[in-house]
Design a protein around this motif. Structure first.
Motif, PDB file in Angstrom:
ATOM      1  N   ILE A 104     -69.663  46.485 -12.703  1.00 28.88           N
ATOM      2  CA  ILE A 104     -68.756  47.054 -11.704  1.00 28.88           C
ATOM      3  C   ILE A 104     -69.375  48.259 -10.996  1.00 28.88           C
ATOM      4  O   ILE A 104     -68.846  48.721  -9.999  1.00 28.88           O
ATOM      5  N   GLU A 105     -70.487  48.786 -11.524  1.00 27.52           N
ATOM      6  CA  GLU A 105     -71.279  49.827 -10.868  1.00 27.52           C
ATOM      7  C   GLU A 105     -72.729  49.618 -11.279  1.00 27.52           C
ATOM      8  O   GLU A 105     -73.006  49.307 -12.435  1.00 27.52           O
ATOM      9  N   ILE A 106     -73.649  49.810 -10.331  1.00 24.45           N
ATOM     10  CA  ILE A 106     -75.073  49.611 -10.599  1.00 24.45           C
ATOM     11  C   ILE A 106     -75.866  50.749  -9.961  1.00 24.45           C
ATOM     12  O   ILE A 106     -75.656  51.062  -8.781  1.00 24.45           O
ATOM     13  N   LYS A 107     -76.754  51.366 -10.753  1.00 25.18           N
ATOM     14  CA  LYS A 107     -77.645  52.414 -10.249  1.00 25.18           C
ATOM     15  C   LYS A 107     -79.054  52.128 -10.724  1.00 25.18           C
ATOM     16  O   LYS A 107     -79.250  51.652 -11.832  1.00 25.18           O
ATOM     17  N   TYR A 156     -72.501  54.330 -18.638  1.00 29.61           N
ATOM     18  CA  TYR A 156     -73.587  53.482 -18.136  1.00 29.61           C
ATOM     19  C   TYR A 156     -74.402  52.978 -19.310  1.00 29.61           C
ATOM     20  O   TYR A 156     -74.654  53.684 -20.266  1.00 29.61           O
ATOM     21  N   THR A 157     -74.822  51.740 -19.240  1.00 30.13           N
ATOM     22  CA  THR A 157     -75.672  51.138 -20.251  1.00 30.13           C
ATOM     23  C   THR A 157     -76.941  50.680 -19.537  1.00 30.13           C
ATOM     24  O   THR A 157     -76.871  50.173 -18.435  1.00 30.13           O
ATOM     25  N   THR A 158     -78.072  50.904 -20.127  1.00 33.48           N
ATOM     26  CA  THR A 158     -79.321  50.553 -19.467  1.00 33.48           C
ATOM     27  C   THR A 158     -79.583  49.056 -19.573  1.00 33.48           C
ATOM     28  O   THR A 158     -79.545  48.496 -20.650  1.00 33.48           O
ATOM     29  N   THR A 159     -79.833  48.444 -18.458  1.00 37.63           N
ATOM     30  CA  THR A 159     -80.249  47.052 -18.431  1.00 37.63           C
ATOM     31  C   THR A 159     -81.756  47.066 -18.274  1.00 37.63           C
ATOM     32  O   THR A 159     -82.271  47.503 -17.262  1.00 37.63           O
ATOM     33  N   LEU A 160     -82.451  46.633 -19.292  1.00 35.18           N
ATOM     34  CA  LEU A 160     -83.896  46.787 -19.304  1.00 35.18           C
ATOM     35  C   LEU A 160     -84.649  45.749 -18.489  1.00 35.18           C
ATOM     36  O   LEU A 160     -85.608  46.076 -17.841  1.00 35.18           O
ATOM     37  N   TYR A 168     -71.833  46.200  -5.606  1.00 36.76           N
ATOM     38  CA  TYR A 168     -71.651  47.255  -6.606  1.00 36.76           C
ATOM     39  C   TYR A 168     -72.904  48.097  -6.808  1.00 36.76           C
ATOM     40  O   TYR A 168     -72.943  48.961  -7.674  1.00 36.76           O
ATOM     41  N   TYR A 169     -73.937  47.858  -6.002  1.00 43.08           N
ATOM     42  CA  TYR A 169     -75.192  48.606  -6.110  1.00 43.08           C
ATOM     43  C   TYR A 169     -75.096  49.869  -5.275  1.00 43.08           C
ATOM     44  O   TYR A 169     -74.721  49.805  -4.101  1.00 43.08           O
ATOM     45  N   GLU A 170     -75.429  51.025  -5.847  1.00 45.17           N
ATOM     46  CA  GLU A 170     -75.245  52.301  -5.158  1.00 45.17           C
ATOM     47  C   GLU A 170     -76.022  52.390  -3.843  1.00 45.17           C
ATOM     48  O   GLU A 170     -75.596  53.055  -2.921  1.00 45.17           O
TER      49      GLU A 170
END
Length: 89
Positions: free
Chosen positions: A79-82, A9-13, A45-47
């Motif tokens: 492809i995945e978002i949390k 996971y990479t943080t999207t600020l 793709y949002y949890e």
């Protein structure tokens, strides 16, 4: 050329753009990370799915996964978002 990667996971600020629709919420948004790379985020793709999608605001911290980074002039699809709990950081 895109680089295939198996990334954590990479943080999207900064999520910076929610396209407006006449008939409700958009099913996609755009975000940038610390390196100013753009990402394309889709509700599928949002949890939390649609239940949490409408609560995302400008500046909400999100963690994402992606398959590869597109060139700088294109938005890389997540492809995945949390959502990141801001009180833990």
């Amino acid at each position: 050329m895109a680089q295939p990667r198996n990334v954590p996971y990479t943080t999207t600020l900064a999520y910076y753009n929610i396209p407006e629709k006449d008939n409700g919420l958009s099913n996609f948004i755009f975000a940038k990370d610390k390196q100013e790379r753009q990402f394309f985020l889709v509700v599928a793709y949002y949890e939390s799915g649609w239940n949490g999608w409408g609560y995302i605001e400008i500046g909400t911290l999100l963690a994402i996964k992606y398959d590869y980074i597109l060139p700088v002039d294109k938005a890389t699809p997540a492809i995945e978002i949390k959502e990141i709990d801001q009180y833990i950081i």
